[in-house]
Design a protein around this motif. Structure first.
Motif, PDB file in Angstrom:
ATOM      1  N   ASN A 177      -6.163   7.759  -3.203  1.00 57.14           N
ATOM      2  CA  ASN A 177      -7.394   7.250  -3.821  1.00 57.14           C
ATOM      3  C   ASN A 177      -7.544   7.833  -5.215  1.00 57.14           C
ATOM      4  O   ASN A 177      -7.874   9.008  -5.389  1.00 57.14           O
ATOM      5  CB  ASN A 177      -8.599   7.633  -2.945  1.00 57.14           C
ATOM      6  CG  ASN A 177      -9.885   6.982  -3.430  1.00 57.14           C
ATOM      7  OD1 ASN A 177     -10.143   6.889  -4.623  1.00 57.14           O
ATOM      8  ND2 ASN A 177     -10.684   6.527  -2.483  1.00 57.14           N
ATOM      9  N   ARG A 225      -0.653   3.967   1.150  1.00 56.58           N
ATOM     10  CA  ARG A 225      -1.383   4.737   2.155  1.00 56.58           C
ATOM     11  C   ARG A 225      -0.844   4.442   3.551  1.00 56.58           C
ATOM     12  O   ARG A 225      -0.113   3.469   3.748  1.00 56.58           O
ATOM     13  CB  ARG A 225      -2.868   4.386   2.132  1.00 56.58           C
ATOM     14  CG  ARG A 225      -3.568   4.610   0.803  1.00 56.58           C
ATOM     15  CD  ARG A 225      -5.044   4.334   0.988  1.00 56.58           C
ATOM     16  NE  ARG A 225      -5.778   4.409  -0.265  1.00 56.58           N
ATOM     17  CZ  ARG A 225      -7.096   4.348  -0.328  1.00 56.58           C
ATOM     18  NH1 ARG A 225      -7.809   4.210   0.776  1.00 56.58           N
ATOM     19  NH2 ARG A 225      -7.707   4.418  -1.483  1.00 56.58           N
ATOM     20  N   GLU A 237      -5.889   4.584   8.126  1.00 63.16           N
ATOM     21  CA  GLU A 237      -7.110   4.265   7.395  1.00 63.16           C
ATOM     22  C   GLU A 237      -8.010   3.356   8.234  1.00 63.16           C
ATOM     23  O   GLU A 237      -9.236   3.523   8.253  1.00 63.16           O
ATOM     24  CB  GLU A 237      -6.768   3.567   6.082  1.00 63.16           C
ATOM     25  CG  GLU A 237      -6.017   4.421   5.088  1.00 63.16           C
ATOM     26  CD  GLU A 237      -6.938   5.300   4.259  1.00 63.16           C
ATOM     27  OE1 GLU A 237      -7.907   4.774   3.699  1.00 63.16           O
ATOM     28  OE2 GLU A 237      -6.684   6.511   4.217  1.00 63.16           O
ATOM     29  N   THR A 246       0.828  -1.195   0.000  1.00 59.35           N
ATOM     30  CA  THR A 246       0.000   0.000   0.000  1.00 59.35           C
ATOM     31  C   THR A 246       0.866   1.249   0.000  1.00 59.35           C
ATOM     32  O   THR A 246       1.975   1.238   0.528  1.00 59.35           O
ATOM     33  CB  THR A 246      -0.933   0.027   1.233  1.00 59.35           C
ATOM     34  OG1 THR A 246      -1.733   1.204   1.204  1.00 59.35           O
ATOM     35  CG2 THR A 246      -0.125   0.004   2.533  1.00 59.35           C
ATOM     36  N   GLY A 276      -5.068  10.713  -0.030  1.00 58.53           N
ATOM     37  CA  GLY A 276      -4.506   9.454   0.463  1.00 58.53           C
ATOM     38  C   GLY A 276      -4.272   8.404  -0.589  1.00 58.53           C
ATOM     39  O   GLY A 276      -4.323   7.208  -0.306  1.00 58.53           O
TER      40      GLY A 276
END
Length: 452
Positions: free
Chosen positions: A427, A288, A293, A286, A425
């Protein structure tokens, strides 16, 4: 004409010499043995050369059917053909079950024998090529070829290497383009699953309504367009490693099903009621802050803890600037070979500019920049071979600075996309919405700028 080594095990001297002569005339190198003992001794001495073993079933000191496992153990890549004067269907079935390539009757046509031997040698050659390619692939993705001496990179590499042999989940955290998939490949190659598939899935590349089917597979008729049963990536990776990149893009429904896989080692195809065994190791990645999250309720906390048994922080290129020179030289030579260009290297000024660039796209961006330079430049990469954003910023002339800024639309757009991605983030769907462009357009721009 064949160029293969064959081991002929036959106790009848006249027949053995006759067969050897026929095969030698066809281009084979023939090693001869008059009994099982001599045959096994010869095989051990020439295990890497012998492609086909042609053995009589009835030997003075053993039975070919019983010796078959010993032949295969001594030369695993060789194919075994058994032949006998008294063939039976039962013996033939048993021979094939134990791994024989074929089971022939003595006195048959020479043409049939030669065709069978040629097919067996072709299969053995193919197995040798596959093994060589797998070995080459393993070396290409091993920890030993990962370049870098920066402390943050070395720490990540050491931790990943330590956990690789254990069959546990690993979470790779780091920015896009930092080399997380390279780490995942190296973990797979250093594990006990190295000989099995490595299947990489980018979770952000699938629409959410199709990702579940892609991961778990589906039954015919389970949804519109499901025309037949379909395997999922879990099944494709059976026995090996499933790499889930951008794991943060999974929706909560798919997260719950992945959690079940990690906890029970079972899953269901979409539309199916029969559980299936998930024999895979999961490595996730990831860009992020997945812990944040999870705390914010955007990612299942229980799944996060199942994935993050071991977390490896893969550093951004900007955090390992001392590695840029080594990486740049390596990529330049690798790309020059791939693109068939003669490039002596990079000038000191080109290297200096590479070291001072912020590298928002990380190692992937560095490789893309150097590929462009190798394609467009002569035998040496100088500063003029680099894109405009690598030019030193003007210091004295405000008018010139404004003019240069107007020319750097590429750089302005690239940095704006990066800023928006950081704010949301990572997305991409939300980033595309805020930028006012389609998701497909965003992916194209990310690829164009070396950020994908």
């Amino acid at each position: 004409m064949p160029d293969s080594t064959l081991l002929l095990i036959e106790d009848e001297t006249h027949l053995r010499r006759l067969l050897a002569r026929v095969l030698e005339l066809e281009g084979y190198t023939v090693l001869q043995a008059e009994n099982a003992y001599r045959g096994l001794e010869t095989l051990r001495q020439h295990a890497h050369e012998v492609l086909v073993i042609l053995s009589d079933v009835k030997l003075p000191d053993g039975n070919g059917l019983e010796l078959l496992p010993r032949y295969k153990a001594a030369a695993p890549l060789a194919e075994v053909i058994l032949f006998t004067a008294h063939a039976t269907v039962a013996d033939g079935v048993q021979a094939m079950k134990q791994g024989a390539f074929d089971y022939l009757t003595k006195g048959g046509s020479d043409d049939q024998l030669l065709v069978t031997i040629e097919r067996a040698s072709e299969k053995a050659r193919l197995q040798q090529r596959v093994l060589a390619l797998e070995k080459q692939m393993g070396q290409h993705y091993s920890f030993g070829v990962m370049l870098g001496s920066a402390p943050a990179f070395v720490a990540a590499k050491v931790l990943a290497e330590r956990v690789a042999p254990a069959d546990t989940t690993v979470l790779l955290e780091g920015p896009t383009g930092a080399g997380k998939e390279l780490f995942a490949q190296a973990i797979h190659q250093a594990s006990l699953r190295a000989g099995k598939p490595f299947v990489a899935v980018n979770c952000s590349a699938f629409p959410k309504d199709l990702l579940e089917s892609a991961l778990f597979g589906h039954r015919q008729g389970s949804f519109t367009g499901a025309m037949s049963d379909q395997k999922g990536f879990l099944e494709e990776a059976k026995g090996g490693t499933l790499f889930l990149d951008e794991i943060g893009e999974l929706d909560l429904g798919a997260q719950a099903k992945l959690l079940r896989v990690l906890e029970t080692r079972q899953y269901f195809r979409v539309g199916d009621t029969k559980p299936r065994l998930a024999d895979v190791r999961v490595v996730a990645a990831t860009n992020r802050h997945l812990r944040q999250e999870a705390t914010a309720g955007h990612f299942r906390e229980d799944l996060y803890f199942r994935l993050a048994v071991v977390t490896v922080a893969v550093p951004a290129l900007s955090a390992r600037r001392e590695d840029i020179d080594q990486l740049a030289r390596h990529f330049t030579q690798e790309l020059a070979t791939k693109l068939r260009k003669r490039v002596r290297g990079l000038t000191p000024e080109a290297l200096r500019r590479l070291r001072h660039y912020p590298w928002p796209g990380n190692v992937r961006e560095l490789k893309n920049v150097l590929e462009r330079a190798v394609l467009l430049c002569g035998d040496e990469i100088g500063p003029e071979c680099l894109p405009p954003e690598f030019e030193p910023a003007p210091e004295n002339d405000p008018d010139e600075a404004r003019l240069d800024d107007g020319r750097r639309l590429y750089s302005v757009e690239k940095r704006h996309i990066q800023l928006v991605l950081r704010e949301v983030g990572g997305n991409k769907t939300e980033a595309a919405r805020q930028l006012g462009i389609g998701l497909t357009t965003l992916y194209r721009k990310l690829q164009e700028y070396g950020l994908a």
